[in-house]
Design an enzyme around this catalytic site. Structure first.
Site, PDB file in Angstrom:
ATOM      1  N   CYS A   1     -81.178 -12.578  18.184  1.00 50.42           N
ATOM      2  CA  CYS A   1     -80.838 -11.682  17.650  1.00 50.42           C
ATOM      3  C   CYS A   1     -78.921 -11.248  17.641  1.00 50.42           C
ATOM      4  O   CYS A   1     -78.483 -11.618  18.296  1.00 50.42           O
ATOM      5  CB  CYS A   1     -81.289 -10.851  18.768  1.00 50.42           C
ATOM      6  SG  CYS A   1     -83.458 -10.546  18.994  1.00 50.42           S
ATOM      7  N   PRO A   2     -78.683 -10.158  17.120  1.00 49.05           N
ATOM      8  CA  PRO A   2     -79.600  -9.211  15.549  1.00 49.05           C
ATOM      9  C   PRO A   2     -79.818  -9.745  14.525  1.00 49.05           C
ATOM     10  O   PRO A   2     -80.447  -9.408  13.713  1.00 49.05           O
ATOM     11  CB  PRO A   2     -78.997  -8.322  15.613  1.00 49.05           C
ATOM     12  CG  PRO A   2     -77.058  -8.962  15.509  1.00 49.05           C
ATOM     13  CD  PRO A   2     -77.695  -9.710  16.580  1.00 49.05           C
ATOM     14  N   GLY A   3     -79.669 -11.109  14.416  1.00 49.99           N
ATOM     15  CA  GLY A   3     -79.913 -12.025  12.928  1.00 49.99           C
ATOM     16  C   GLY A   3     -79.000 -12.280  11.811  1.00 49.99           C
ATOM     17  O   GLY A   3     -79.345 -12.671  10.477  1.00 49.99           O
ATOM     18  N   GLY A   4     -78.015 -12.544  12.424  1.00 48.59           N
ATOM     19  CA  GLY A   4     -76.823 -13.178  11.555  1.00 48.59           C
ATOM     20  C   GLY A   4     -76.978 -14.457  10.874  1.00 48.59           C
ATOM     21  O   GLY A   4     -77.195 -14.357   9.652  1.00 48.59           O
TER      22      GLY A   4
ATOM     23  N   ASP B   1     -85.883 -15.036  20.431  1.00 47.50           N
ATOM     24  CA  ASP B   1     -85.166 -13.305  21.135  1.00 47.50           C
ATOM     25  C   ASP B   1     -85.376 -12.575  22.349  1.00 47.50           C
ATOM     26  O   ASP B   1     -86.216 -11.773  21.857  1.00 47.50           O
ATOM     27  CB  ASP B   1     -83.557 -13.235  20.136  1.00 47.50           C
ATOM     28  CG  ASP B   1     -81.996 -12.952  20.745  1.00 47.50           C
ATOM     29  OD1 ASP B   1     -82.249 -11.871  22.038  1.00 47.50           O
ATOM     30  OD2 ASP B   1     -81.435 -13.432  20.800  1.00 47.50           O
TER      31      ASP B   1
ATOM     32  N   ASP C   1     -87.455 -16.711  25.614  1.00 51.45           N
ATOM     33  CA  ASP C   1     -86.062 -17.090  26.031  1.00 51.45           C
ATOM     34  C   ASP C   1     -86.572 -19.062  25.392  1.00 51.45           C
ATOM     35  O   ASP C   1     -87.264 -19.698  25.447  1.00 51.45           O
ATOM     36  CB  ASP C   1     -86.618 -17.680  28.061  1.00 51.45           C
ATOM     37  CG  ASP C   1     -85.335 -18.728  27.784  1.00 51.45           C
ATOM     38  OD1 ASP C   1     -84.488 -19.326  27.521  1.00 51.45           O
ATOM     39  OD2 ASP C   1     -84.842 -18.698  29.616  1.00 51.45           O
TER      40      ASP C   1
ATOM     41  N   ASP D   1     -77.650 -20.993  18.016  1.00 52.80           N
ATOM     42  CA  ASP D   1     -76.179 -19.754  18.245  1.00 52.80           C
ATOM     43  C   ASP D   1     -76.376 -19.515  19.886  1.00 52.80           C
ATOM     44  O   ASP D   1     -76.230 -18.457  19.291  1.00 52.80           O
ATOM     45  CB  ASP D   1     -75.664 -18.723  16.775  1.00 52.80           C
ATOM     46  CG  ASP D   1     -74.161 -19.034  17.462  1.00 52.80           C
ATOM     47  OD1 ASP D   1     -73.563 -19.548  18.045  1.00 52.80           O
ATOM     48  OD2 ASP D   1     -74.468 -17.601  16.606  1.00 52.80           O
TER      49      ASP D   1
ATOM     50  N   LYS E   1     -70.366 -23.934  22.445  1.00 52.99           N
ATOM     51  CA  LYS E   1     -69.137 -23.265  23.017  1.00 52.99           C
ATOM     52  C   LYS E   1     -68.678 -24.296  23.862  1.00 52.99           C
ATOM     53  O   LYS E   1     -68.725 -24.498  25.111  1.00 52.99           O
ATOM     54  CB  LYS E   1     -70.117 -22.021  24.040  1.00 52.99           C
ATOM     55  CG  LYS E   1     -71.065 -21.276  23.262  1.00 52.99           C
ATOM     56  CD  LYS E   1     -70.606 -20.160  21.696  1.00 52.99           C
ATOM     57  CE  LYS E   1     -71.556 -19.908  20.825  1.00 52.99           C
ATOM     58  NZ  LYS E   1     -71.285 -19.264  20.008  1.00 52.99           N
TER      59      LYS E   1
END
EC number: 2.1.1.186
Length: 364
Positions: A220-223, A239, A259, A276, A305
């Site tokens: 989410c939101p779906g990039g 998500d 999850d 991501d 990250k």
């Protein structure tokens, strides 16, 4: 001069310096890195005169994480007459092996934005002068060295060359992409850039093709889902958040509120796994290895990250952990990692199995 010039993301000069120092040292090419914070580049000075060229040829560029471009510096020109900057450049590089392409560049910093406009305008007259003096081929030639003019100010530049078989193919090491107007977020560009950097374009028709099934963890939101959908894939988006309605309306997306670290597919028909999620790198690394161990995907793209300190060490450690975990499954896995232009405090990692990809080609 006997230096390497290395482009990087501003703020990551120390990581690029640590990487080139370690990788060059492993090849017994010793020197030291000159670093200026937030400059967007590192200069690595070698003690041996011949070794800058050796590194430019033999140090695999695709294996470098924090370095966007790598080139040999041959000359530094200062205090140029702004009425004629071309003549000193031509004079300095007359002994060059004839190059096949020209890139007039500067650092990727806010301070250098005005220089970027100048570099674009300066490229055409410089290219013509280099061609007239037989320093550059009459037409762009892909199998010859690339001539680089790296401007640090409008009267100060570094001249050098890179090898077309061992450099970034992109100007300033950055693919020029535009965010699609219908993308739910700009994070969509991360995955698009990753495809350009990691997957050879001639292989897109079989590895990024319509009809493939994909999973997007932390979607989410779906990039990232958007990049898969626009290539015709059927996507399971996992998500607990809300997906963009425009993606749901395509009929290509199944949204599961679950999850991403727990959910697994019931069928072994997933080709792409993308992820991501904001989570500790070690947890993501082990999860990706488990997906491959259980045969739940065949190719993966994901972000790690990084912490605020020891970012290079953390990146290398997790890649080594992943490599050891995948070796237990098969020796044919390939791992690539790069801090992309659209990444921030993170790196993007790509994993695939050479044998599986070759079998995919046979099916086609």
């Amino acid at each position: 001069m006997n230096n390497l010039l290395l482009y990087c993301r501003p703020g990551f000069e120390k990581e690029a310096a640590a990487e080139i120092t370690e990788r060059a040292g492993n090849m017994q090419c010793y020197g030291f890195a000159r670093v200026k914070d937030d400059s967007g580049y590192v200069i690595y000075e070698l003690y041996d005169e011949e070794q800058a060229d050796l590194l430019a040829r033999k140090l695999p560029f695709r294996e470098l994480i924090f370095i966007r471009q790598m080139l040999v510096v041959t000359h530094e020109l200062k205090d140029l007459d702004v009425a004629d900057r071309i003549s000193p450049i031509v004079e300095a590089t007359r002994e060059y092996t004839i190059c096949g392409d020209l890139r007039v560049e500067t650092a990727d910093t806010n301070e250098a934005k005005e220089l970027s406009a100048f570099c674009r305008k300066f490229t055409v007259p410089l290219r013509q002068a280099l061609r007239n003096n037989e320093i550059l081929t009459k037409k762009e030639t892909g199998n010859r060295p690339v001539f680089h003019a790296f401007f640090m100010a409008n009267d100060h530049l570094l001249l050098g060359y890179s090898y077309s078989f061992n450099n970034s193919e992109f100007h300033m090491g950055i693919p020029r992409l535009r965010c699609p107007p219908d993308a739910p977020s700009r994070s969509s560009l991360k995955l698009e850039e990753a495809f350009y950097v990691f997957v050879p374009k001639e292989e897109w028709t079989r590895r990024l093709t319509s009809g493939m099934k994909a999973v997007d963890l932390g979607a989410c939101p779906g990039g990232w889902t958007h990049q898969l959908v626009r290539r015709g894939m059927m996507v399971t988006a996992v998500d607990n958040g809300t997906m963009a309605q425009s993606l749901m309306d395509t009929g290509q997306v199944k949204h599961l509120r679950d999850d991403g670290f727990v959910w697994r597919p019931s069928k072994k028909n997933i080709y792409w796994l993308v992820c991501d999620m904001v989570e500790k790198p070690a947890r993501v690394t082990h999860m990706i290895a488990d997906w491959f161990k259980d045969g739940d995907c065949q190719e993966a793209m994901f972000n790690l990250k990084l912490p605020m300190k020891k970012r290079y060490a953390e990146a290398v450690h997790n890649i080594e952990v992943l490599r050891e975990l995948l070796k237990k499954i098969d020796n044919a896995f390939v791992i690539q990692a790069k801090q992309l232009y659209h990444d921030r405090e993170e790196i993007t990692v790509h994993v695939y199995n050479k044998y599986w990809v070759s079998k995919l080609e046979e099916k086609i």
